[in-house]
Design an enzyme around this catalytic site. Structure first.
Site, short mmCIF file in Angstrom:
data_model
loop_
_atom_site.label_atom_id
_atom_site.label_comp_id
_atom_site.label_asym_id
_atom_site.label_seq_id
_atom_site.Cartn_x
_atom_site.Cartn_y
_atom_site.Cartn_z
N CYS A 87 0.85 -1.21 0.10
CA CYS A 87 -0.05 -0.07 -0.20
C CYS A 87 0.97 1.27 -0.13
CB CYS A 87 -1.15 -0.02 1.17
SG CYS A 87 -2.50 0.94 0.97
N HIS A 142 -3.39 -4.65 1.75
CA HIS A 142 -2.71 -4.90 3.31
C HIS A 142 -2.77 -6.66 3.37
CE1 HIS A 142 -2.26 -1.18 5.39
NE2 HIS A 142 -3.18 -0.64 4.24
N GLU A 180 -1.17 -8.45 5.51
CA GLU A 180 -0.87 -8.55 6.90
C GLU A 180 -2.06 -8.55 7.66
OE1 GLU A 180 -0.59 -5.76 5.40
OE2 GLU A 180 -1.22 -4.26 6.87
N1 GLN Z 1 -3.77 6.36 0.99
C1 GLN Z 1 -2.48 6.11 1.47
C2 GLN Z 1 -1.47 6.95 0.61
O1 GLN Z 1 -1.67 7.42 -0.44
C3 GLN Z 1 -2.03 4.66 1.42
C4 GLN Z 1 -3.19 3.91 2.31
C5 GLN Z 1 -2.42 2.44 2.99
O2 GLN Z 1 -1.41 2.38 2.91
N2 GLN Z 1 -3.20 1.93 3.30
O3 GLN Z 1 -0.41 7.02 1.35
#
Ligand code: GLN
Length: 206
Positions: free
Chosen positions: A84, A180, A182
């Site tokens: 992410c 995610h 995890e």
């Molecule tokens: N929206 C976040 C970003 O752009 C990432 C979200 C996440 O890691 N769950 O940094």
């Protein structure tokens, strides 16, 4: 004894969901350490960049000189898994950073173009089953203000898509996922990363 017993893995612990990664990796038998300073990368075979807020993590990374240290870690043979926000930090090109943040810091290691918050805001976070290349059964994935990979360069292998968008990709010893892995208790993506780290460790030992 687990085959990952001697693997040393770091989890970048500046902000975000690092504890959950640590717990999951430990349940797989890896030795895991939280990384907040460049010297804590020494002796590691793999590093996870967790989800969180990519601008915040990126700024802290620069402040603690971890950006260049992580680039050096990769150049020296280390494997890296960005989830992410962590995937955003690996990308060559980042779209969707609010203008007031200017150019956000990136490690610039993986030839992918990410679009931040591609599925909308926090309320649009969701859970789904993903078909992942090489996995027999679908993988339960949680997307939280997730990015997608709009484009990937030559040599980047697409491992999963959701709604026609790339959400998991690998290039050599780099793995990037927009969700995610995890949070759902399914360890298969972490197992994949441990096998990449094991390969990196074996190659470094030659
Ligand atoms: N929206 C976040 C970003 O752009 C990432 C979200 C996440 O890691 N769950 O940094």
């Amino acid at each position: 004894m687990s085959t990952s017993q001697s693997l040393r893995i770091g989890v970048l612990a500046l902000q975000g969901a690092f504890r959950e990664h640590k717990r999951l990796l430990e349940s797989l038998g890896a030795w895991v350490t939280e990384v907040r300073l460049p010297q804590q990368l020494e002796g590691l075979s793999g590093l996870i960049l967790p989800g969180g807020e990519s601008t915040t993590i990126g700024n802290l990374m620069v402040e603690y000189h971890l950006d260049t240290a992580i680039q050096d870690f990769h150049a020296a043979g280390g494997a890296i898994f960005g989830t992410c926000a962590g995937a955003i930090l690996l990308a060559r090109t980042i779209h969707g950073t609010p203008p007031q943040f200017g150019v956000q810091p990136s490690l610039n290691l993986m030839d992918i173009t990410v679009q931040r918050n591609a599925f909308g805001r926090q309320l649009d976070s969701f859970r789904t089953l993903l078909d992942v290349s090489g996995f027999g059964a679908p993988f339960p994935a949680v997307f939280i203000r997730a990015p997608v990979f709009k484009a990937v360069g030559e040599g980047v292998q697409v491992l999963a898509e959701h709604a026609g968008q790339i959400v998991l990709a690998r290039c050599g010893r780099l793995l990037a996922g927009s969700f995610h892995p995890e949070l759902t208790g399914d360890a298969r993506i972490h197992e994949l990363f441990l096998s990449m780290s094991r390969e990196a460790q074996a190659a470094a030992a030659v």
